[in-house]
Scaffold this motif. Sequence first.
Motif, short mmCIF file in Angstrom:
data_model
loop_
_atom_site.label_atom_id
_atom_site.label_comp_id
_atom_site.label_asym_id
_atom_site.label_seq_id
_atom_site.Cartn_x
_atom_site.Cartn_y
_atom_site.Cartn_z
N THR A 1 0.84 -1.20 0.00
CA THR A 1 0.00 0.00 0.00
C THR A 1 0.87 1.24 0.00
O THR A 1 2.03 1.22 0.42
N ALA A 2 0.26 2.34 -0.46
CA ALA A 2 0.94 3.64 -0.39
C ALA A 2 -0.08 4.75 -0.43
O ALA A 2 -1.11 4.65 -1.12
N LEU A 3 0.21 5.81 0.30
CA LEU A 3 -0.46 7.11 0.18
C LEU A 3 0.59 8.11 -0.26
O LEU A 3 1.73 8.09 0.24
N ARG A 4 0.24 8.98 -1.18
CA ARG A 4 1.21 9.97 -1.65
C ARG A 4 1.71 10.81 -0.47
O ARG A 4 0.92 11.37 0.29
N GLY A 5 3.02 10.86 -0.33
CA GLY A 5 3.64 11.63 0.73
C GLY A 5 3.73 10.93 2.07
O GLY A 5 4.23 11.51 3.04
N ASP A 6 3.30 9.67 2.13
CA ASP A 6 3.25 8.96 3.41
C ASP A 6 4.03 7.64 3.40
O ASP A 6 3.90 6.82 4.29
N GLY A 7 4.83 7.40 2.37
CA GLY A 7 5.63 6.18 2.32
C GLY A 7 4.89 4.99 1.76
O GLY A 7 3.71 5.07 1.40
N ALA A 8 5.61 3.88 1.67
CA ALA A 8 5.06 2.63 1.13
C ALA A 8 5.22 1.53 2.16
O ALA A 8 6.16 1.53 2.95
N TYR A 9 4.29 0.56 2.09
CA TYR A 9 4.22 -0.46 3.13
C TYR A 9 3.91 -1.83 2.54
O TYR A 9 3.19 -1.94 1.55
N ARG A 10 4.46 -2.86 3.17
CA ARG A 10 4.10 -4.25 2.87
C ARG A 10 3.59 -4.86 4.16
O ARG A 10 4.32 -4.92 5.15
N ASN A 11 2.34 -5.28 4.13
CA ASN A 11 1.70 -5.83 5.34
C ASN A 11 1.88 -4.91 6.54
O ASN A 11 2.10 -5.36 7.67
N GLY A 12 1.79 -3.61 6.27
CA GLY A 12 1.85 -2.63 7.34
C GLY A 12 3.24 -2.19 7.75
O GLY A 12 3.38 -1.27 8.58
N GLU A 13 4.28 -2.82 7.21
CA GLU A 13 5.66 -2.47 7.56
C GLU A 13 6.26 -1.60 6.45
O GLU A 13 6.14 -1.93 5.27
N ALA A 14 6.93 -0.53 6.85
CA ALA A 14 7.53 0.37 5.87
C ALA A 14 8.58 -0.35 5.03
O ALA A 14 9.33 -1.20 5.54
N ILE A 15 8.66 -0.02 3.75
CA ILE A 15 9.62 -0.65 2.84
C ILE A 15 10.42 0.43 2.12
O ILE A 15 9.98 1.58 1.99
N ARG A 16 11.61 0.04 1.65
CA ARG A 16 12.48 0.94 0.90
C ARG A 16 12.99 0.22 -0.34
O ARG A 16 13.15 -1.02 -0.35
N ALA A 17 13.26 0.99 -1.38
CA ALA A 17 13.62 0.43 -2.68
C ALA A 17 15.12 0.15 -2.80
O ALA A 17 15.78 0.59 -3.74
N TYR A 18 15.66 -0.57 -1.85
CA TYR A 18 17.04 -1.02 -1.91
C TYR A 18 17.07 -2.47 -1.44
O TYR A 18 16.47 -2.81 -0.43
#
Length: 274
Positions: free
Chosen positions: A131-148
């Motif tokens: 999931t993602a909201l613009r300006g609020d980060g991205a999440y997998r199963n509620g945990e924040a994720i990063r593109a690395y």
Amino acid sequence: MPENVNPKDLLELAVRLADEAGRLLVQERPRDLGVADTKSSPTDIVTVMDQRSEKLIVEGILAERPDDAILGEEGSDRQGTSGVRWVIDPIDGTVNYLYEIPLWGVSIGVEVDGQTVAGVVEIPMLRETFTALRGDGAYRNGEAIRAYSAQSEGKPVPLERALIATGFGYAARRRAVQGEIVADLLPRVRDIRRGGSAALDLCSVACGRVDGYFERGAKPWDLSAGALIAQEAGAKVGGLYGAAASDEMTVAAAEGLFEALCGFLEGHDAARDS
């Protein structure tokens, strides 16, 4: 932002409907599932479950937001008056779904005044919800994720050490060109993966499962949610020569690798069909 439009509320509805569609696709998949129709070519298929999934999502949206616009892969194209548009892929990875390969998902992006503000990609067989909201980060199963990727230690990955995902079109001529591009790219990177779902590939960039992704031919319903998720995870998403991501070309990767991958593709005139 139009009055009475809250992106968090839109995302909550999108997540609920993606979950319901995912459960439908798993629990009610017929044993003798076959191809219900084809679109651009004999390899561009539709199943009855694509149609049922889109119907469930559209009816769920209209029950709560009857003034919204809707664009769906399987034919939904409804104008609205609210400034909100839902962009739906009821099964991204239909061939995988048909063959019981678990790499498929339900993708729902939500636009407000033409800008995607919320998105969900539900992957039932992997039990993952991105999931993602613009300006609020991205999440997998509620945990924040990063593109690395874990291997990059949070640093930009050079092209020669990058794991790259890609996809192929349906027309034979385009596939031949894409095969040439991949053949030349393969010796220059760590390896190449072809998962079969653009939305999942973008989410894989978002969580570091792959380092980069490119594809010619991805449609708005393939990109809407996944592109936002990748961007909110820190990836750059765009086309060649500074263009926006589109069916001409979509590239996604962290900064540095994004530019290197675009440079390779531009040097090979990758946005061509012959």
